[in-house]
Design a protein around this motif. Structure first.
Motif, PDB file in Angstrom:
ATOM      1  N   ILE A  97       0.987  -0.711   0.232  1.00 18.57           N
ATOM      2  CA  ILE A  97      -0.077   0.268   0.093  1.00 18.57           C
ATOM      3  C   ILE A  97       0.963   1.498  -0.415  1.00 18.57           C
ATOM      4  CG2 ILE A  97      -1.648   1.407   1.372  1.00 18.57           C
ATOM      5  CD1 ILE A  97      -3.113  -1.386   1.755  1.00 18.57           C
ATOM      6  N   SER A  98       1.995   0.652   0.700  1.00 18.25           N
ATOM      7  CA  SER A  98       2.871   2.245   0.809  1.00 18.25           C
ATOM      8  C   SER A  98       4.158   2.485  -0.578  1.00 18.25           C
ATOM      9  CB  SER A  98       3.892   2.160   2.283  1.00 18.25           C
ATOM     10  OG  SER A  98       2.895   2.311   3.608  1.00 18.25           O
ATOM     11  N   LEU A  99       4.283   1.460  -0.723  1.00 22.64           N
ATOM     12  CA  LEU A  99       4.799   1.565  -2.264  1.00 22.64           C
ATOM     13  C   LEU A  99       4.433   1.819  -2.865  1.00 22.64           C
ATOM     14  CD1 LEU A  99       7.890   0.548  -3.308  1.00 22.64           C
ATOM     15  CD2 LEU A  99       7.140  -1.355  -3.974  1.00 22.64           C
ATOM     16  N   ASP A 100       3.175   1.642  -3.442  1.00 21.16           N
ATOM     17  CA  ASP A 100       2.203   1.805  -4.146  1.00 21.16           C
ATOM     18  C   ASP A 100       1.861   3.295  -4.575  1.00 21.16           C
ATOM     19  OD1 ASP A 100       0.065   1.841  -6.910  1.00 21.16           O
ATOM     20  OD2 ASP A 100      -1.231   2.018  -5.525  1.00 21.16           O
ATOM     21  N   LYS A 101       1.777   4.169  -3.248  1.00 21.27           N
ATOM     22  CA  LYS A 101       1.722   5.195  -2.994  1.00 21.27           C
ATOM     23  C   LYS A 101       2.770   6.480  -3.534  1.00 21.27           C
ATOM     24  CE  LYS A 101      -1.213   5.125   0.561  1.00 21.27           C
ATOM     25  NZ  LYS A 101      -2.134   6.283   2.453  1.00 21.27           N
ATOM     26  N   ARG A 102       3.988   6.034  -3.344  1.00 24.44           N
ATOM     27  CA  ARG A 102       4.798   6.657  -3.552  1.00 24.44           C
ATOM     28  C   ARG A 102       5.466   6.248  -5.075  1.00 24.44           C
ATOM     29  NH1 ARG A 102       7.067   9.242   0.685  1.00 24.44           N
ATOM     30  NH2 ARG A 102       5.594   8.904   2.885  1.00 24.44           N
ATOM     31  N   LEU A 103       5.103   5.255  -6.173  1.00 19.34           N
ATOM     32  CA  LEU A 103       6.502   4.617  -7.320  1.00 19.34           C
ATOM     33  C   LEU A 103       5.349   5.699  -8.369  1.00 19.34           C
ATOM     34  CD1 LEU A 103       8.387   2.403  -7.146  1.00 19.34           C
ATOM     35  CD2 LEU A 103       6.358   0.990  -8.158  1.00 19.34           C
ATOM     36  N   PRO A 104       6.513   5.984  -8.934  1.00 24.48           N
ATOM     37  CA  PRO A 104       6.107   6.969  -9.978  1.00 24.48           C
ATOM     38  C   PRO A 104       4.905   6.040 -11.444  1.00 24.48           C
ATOM     39  CG  PRO A 104       8.041   7.475  -9.659  1.00 24.48           C
ATOM     40  CD  PRO A 104       7.644   6.565  -9.236  1.00 24.48           C
TER      41      PRO A 104
ATOM     42  N   LYS B   6       5.285  -0.684 -11.562  1.00 31.61           N
ATOM     43  CA  LYS B   6       4.194  -0.013 -11.042  1.00 31.61           C
ATOM     44  C   LYS B   6       2.936  -1.632 -11.228  1.00 31.61           C
ATOM     45  CE  LYS B   6       1.653   3.219  -9.529  1.00 31.61           C
ATOM     46  NZ  LYS B   6       1.915   3.869  -8.059  1.00 31.61           N
ATOM     47  N   HIS B   7       2.539  -1.828 -12.053  1.00 28.94           N
ATOM     48  CA  HIS B   7       1.852  -2.859 -12.867  1.00 28.94           C
ATOM     49  C   HIS B   7       2.159  -3.556 -11.964  1.00 28.94           C
ATOM     50  CE1 HIS B   7      -0.643  -5.004 -14.791  1.00 28.94           C
ATOM     51  NE2 HIS B   7      -0.102  -6.095 -14.718  1.00 28.94           N
ATOM     52  N   ALA B   8       2.915  -4.551 -11.176  1.00 34.47           N
ATOM     53  CA  ALA B   8       3.535  -5.632 -10.656  1.00 34.47           C
ATOM     54  C   ALA B   8       3.679  -5.071  -8.695  1.00 34.47           C
ATOM     55  CB  ALA B   8       4.734  -6.548 -10.629  1.00 34.47           C
TER      56      ALA B   8
ATOM     57  N   SER C  29      15.850   5.062  -5.044  1.00 32.50           N
ATOM     58  CA  SER C  29      16.183   6.550  -5.488  1.00 32.50           C
ATOM     59  C   SER C  29      14.185   6.803  -6.287  1.00 32.50           C
ATOM     60  CB  SER C  29      16.918   6.945  -6.312  1.00 32.50           C
ATOM     61  OG  SER C  29      17.000   6.449  -7.079  1.00 32.50           O
ATOM     62  N   ASP C  30      13.991   5.722  -6.625  1.00 27.37           N
ATOM     63  CA  ASP C  30      12.711   5.068  -7.682  1.00 27.37           C
ATOM     64  C   ASP C  30      11.241   6.026  -6.538  1.00 27.37           C
ATOM     65  OD1 ASP C  30      13.786   5.398  -9.725  1.00 27.37           O
ATOM     66  OD2 ASP C  30      14.141   2.761  -9.890  1.00 27.37           O
ATOM     67  N   ILE C  31      11.769   5.713  -5.738  1.00 29.69           N
ATOM     68  CA  ILE C  31      10.612   5.989  -4.003  1.00 29.69           C
ATOM     69  C   ILE C  31      11.106   7.203  -4.068  1.00 29.69           C
ATOM     70  CG2 ILE C  31       9.802   5.459  -1.594  1.00 29.69           C
ATOM     71  CD1 ILE C  31      11.389   2.637  -2.345  1.00 29.69           C
ATOM     72  N   LYS C  32       9.609   7.562  -4.638  1.00 27.08           N
ATOM     73  CA  LYS C  32       9.409   9.134  -4.332  1.00 27.08           C
ATOM     74  C   LYS C  32       9.212   9.302  -2.702  1.00 27.08           C
ATOM     75  CE  LYS C  32       5.697  10.029  -6.067  1.00 27.08           C
ATOM     76  NZ  LYS C  32       4.249  10.246  -7.185  1.00 27.08           N
TER      77      LYS C  32
ATOM     78  N   CYS D 114      -6.119  14.205   1.893  1.00 23.08           N
ATOM     79  CA  CYS D 114      -5.983  14.675   0.638  1.00 23.08           C
ATOM     80  C   CYS D 114      -5.135  13.061   0.184  1.00 23.08           C
ATOM     81  CB  CYS D 114      -6.130  15.446   0.013  1.00 23.08           C
ATOM     82  SG  CYS D 114      -3.473  15.843   0.608  1.00 23.08           S
ATOM     83  N   ASN D 115      -4.598  12.133   1.103  1.00 24.16           N
ATOM     84  CA  ASN D 115      -3.509  11.128   0.599  1.00 24.16           C
ATOM     85  C   ASN D 115      -3.020  11.408  -0.149  1.00 24.16           C
ATOM     86  OD1 ASN D 115      -3.047   8.451   1.254  1.00 24.16           O
ATOM     87  ND2 ASN D 115      -3.876   7.733  -0.294  1.00 24.16           N
ATOM     88  N   GLN D 116      -2.041  12.487  -0.593  1.00 24.19           N
ATOM     89  CA  GLN D 116      -1.547  13.815  -1.695  1.00 24.19           C
ATOM     90  C   GLN D 116       0.553  13.803  -0.662  1.00 24.19           C
ATOM     91  OE1 GLN D 116      -1.563  14.064  -4.445  1.00 24.19           O
ATOM     92  NE2 GLN D 116      -3.750  12.630  -3.871  1.00 24.19           N
ATOM     93  N   ILE D 117       1.403  14.108  -1.303  1.00 20.12           N
ATOM     94  CA  ILE D 117       2.522  13.349  -1.063  1.00 20.12           C
ATOM     95  C   ILE D 117       2.467  15.687  -0.894  1.00 20.12           C
ATOM     96  CG2 ILE D 117       5.216  13.490  -0.871  1.00 20.12           C
ATOM     97  CD1 ILE D 117       4.461  10.853  -2.032  1.00 20.12           C
ATOM     98  N   GLY D 118       3.280  16.016   0.437  1.00 22.84           N
ATOM     99  CA  GLY D 118       3.466  17.710   0.441  1.00 22.84           C
ATOM    100  C   GLY D 118       2.782  18.517   1.633  1.00 22.84           C
ATOM    101  N   MET D 119       3.077  17.638   2.408  1.00 21.28           N
ATOM    102  CA  MET D 119       3.256  18.044   3.637  1.00 21.28           C
ATOM    103  C   MET D 119       4.158  18.470   3.859  1.00 21.28           C
ATOM    104  SD  MET D 119       0.484  15.887   6.248  1.00 21.28           S
ATOM    105  CE  MET D 119      -0.204  17.842   6.946  1.00 21.28           C
ATOM    106  N   ARG D 120       4.118  19.757   4.329  1.00 25.33           N
ATOM    107  CA  ARG D 120       5.758  20.990   4.815  1.00 25.33           C
ATOM    108  C   ARG D 120       5.806  21.082   6.727  1.00 25.33           C
ATOM    109  NH1 ARG D 120       9.773  20.048   1.379  1.00 25.33           N
ATOM    110  NH2 ARG D 120       9.020  20.044  -0.775  1.00 25.33           N
TER     111      ARG D 120
END
Length: 325
Positions: free
Chosen positions: A16-23, A29-31, A225-228, A236-242
């Motif tokens: 679940i975490s990887l899916d959120k952070r993988l482009p 991504k498909h696998a 390094s591919d993991i965001k 909102c389930n988005q990356i971007g908190m500061r």
């Protein structure tokens, strides 16, 4: 009595975490998403079974253990659910397949039938359960216990099953049919009394060890390094908190002081089993080293080493708000 409830599997949490952070454009991504759906369906089927087995309330002592991992002679074996009664032990293998499942005998085969009519053989769960029975018998022998062990395979009530020819040698049921089936079994010779059942269940729990697939990036051959990086907003389930004004702030308006806990958990699940101050700042997109040190100090992580060698690791379960096991 239920001695161990089921928790979300570690690999499902990590996926679940990887899916959120993988482009979206990543080659894996498909696998990742395919396996995520498989693990989620399996977990949903197990939760459905847990709801049904809660209706099993016999008038004799018993113990129910969900999601048990035991070790015997260098091999770990996992049991979806285990029932201990005075006269026997039952291993229950829980399945949940979206498509129609065809079960053929002589030889026994389990075949997945897709909506377009295509067929694909799948691993025989009867063989899986027989293997687990073998290892459990060996494990119990070391404990000085000899008792009959049987296996049951259950499917979600939403699954479509078709059995060709004769019924397979192992009992196959829908989840809702398990309590009536267990209640219909005759009470035979008492091998284990209540005290022994309790002691055995507690011994199993003492030897239980959660399956640890971390870091999952290694498992899926993904470059870390591919993991965001970034703190994911729980609203909102988005990356971007500061970080600012002593709290995490999201453009959606959500604020909070502990949102970095999940980010740290993601790091340990996905990337590596330790974290430096620099890595924490990279993964949370935090600039200030001193603020990072203060936030890390409140997580309950264990600090190892000094100066350039300093890094953080997970404390034992129950001593940190970070939940990775």
């Amino acid at each position: 009595m239920i001695y161990k409830k089921r928790k979300m599997p570690n690999e499902l949490k990590a996926l679940i975490s990887l899916d959120k952070r993988l482009p979206h454009t990543h080659e894996k991504k498909h696998a990742v998403q395919k396996n995520l759906l498989i693990y989620q369906a399996g977990y949903n089927g197990e939760l459905e079974f847990d709801n049904e087995i809660a209706n099993f309330k016999p008038n004799y002592p018993h113990a129910i253990i969900h999601d048990l991992y035991l070790h015997h002679e260098g091999t770990y074996f996992q049991i979806d659910s285990l029932l201990i009664t005075p006269s026997s032990i039952t291993i229950i293998e829980v399945k949940n397949f979206k498509d129609r499942t065809l079960i053929k005998a002589n030889p026994t085969q389990f075949i997945r039938v897709f909506r377009n009519g295509n067929r694909k053989p799948i691993p025989n769960p009867i063989i899986e359960v027989e293997r687990k029975i073998h290892f459990l018998q060996k494990w119990l022998t070391k404990c000085g216990i000899q008792i009959p062990i049987e296996g049951i395979i259950t499917f979600s009530d939403t699954n479509e099953l078709a059995i060709e020819h004769q019924t397979p040698e192992m009992k196959i049921l829908l989840n809702s049919a398990v309590p009536p089936y267990l209640n219909s079994l005759p009470e035979t010779q008492q091998i284990l009394d209540q005290q022994t059942i309790e002691a055995l269940a507690n011994t199993m729990l003492a030897h239980h060890k959660d399956y640890n697939p971390f870091p999952i990036a290694d498992l899926y051959d993904i470059n870390p390094s591919d993991i965001k990086p970034g703190v994911i907003c729980p609203s909102c389930n988005q990356i971007g908190m500061r970080w600012g004004r002593e709290k995490w702030n999201c453009p959606c308006g959500h604020t909070g002081k502990t949102e970095h806990y999940q980010t740290i958990e993601d790091w340990f699940m996905l990337v590596k089993p330790k974290m430096t101050n620099r890595e924490f700042r990279y993964f949370t997109k935090l600039d200030n080293r001193n603020i990072a040190r203060g936030l890390l100090a409140k997580t309950g992580l264990q600090l190892i080493g000094e100066r350039k060698a300093a890094h953080y690791i997970l404390m034992k379960e129950g001593k940190s708000p970070i939940l990775v096991e």
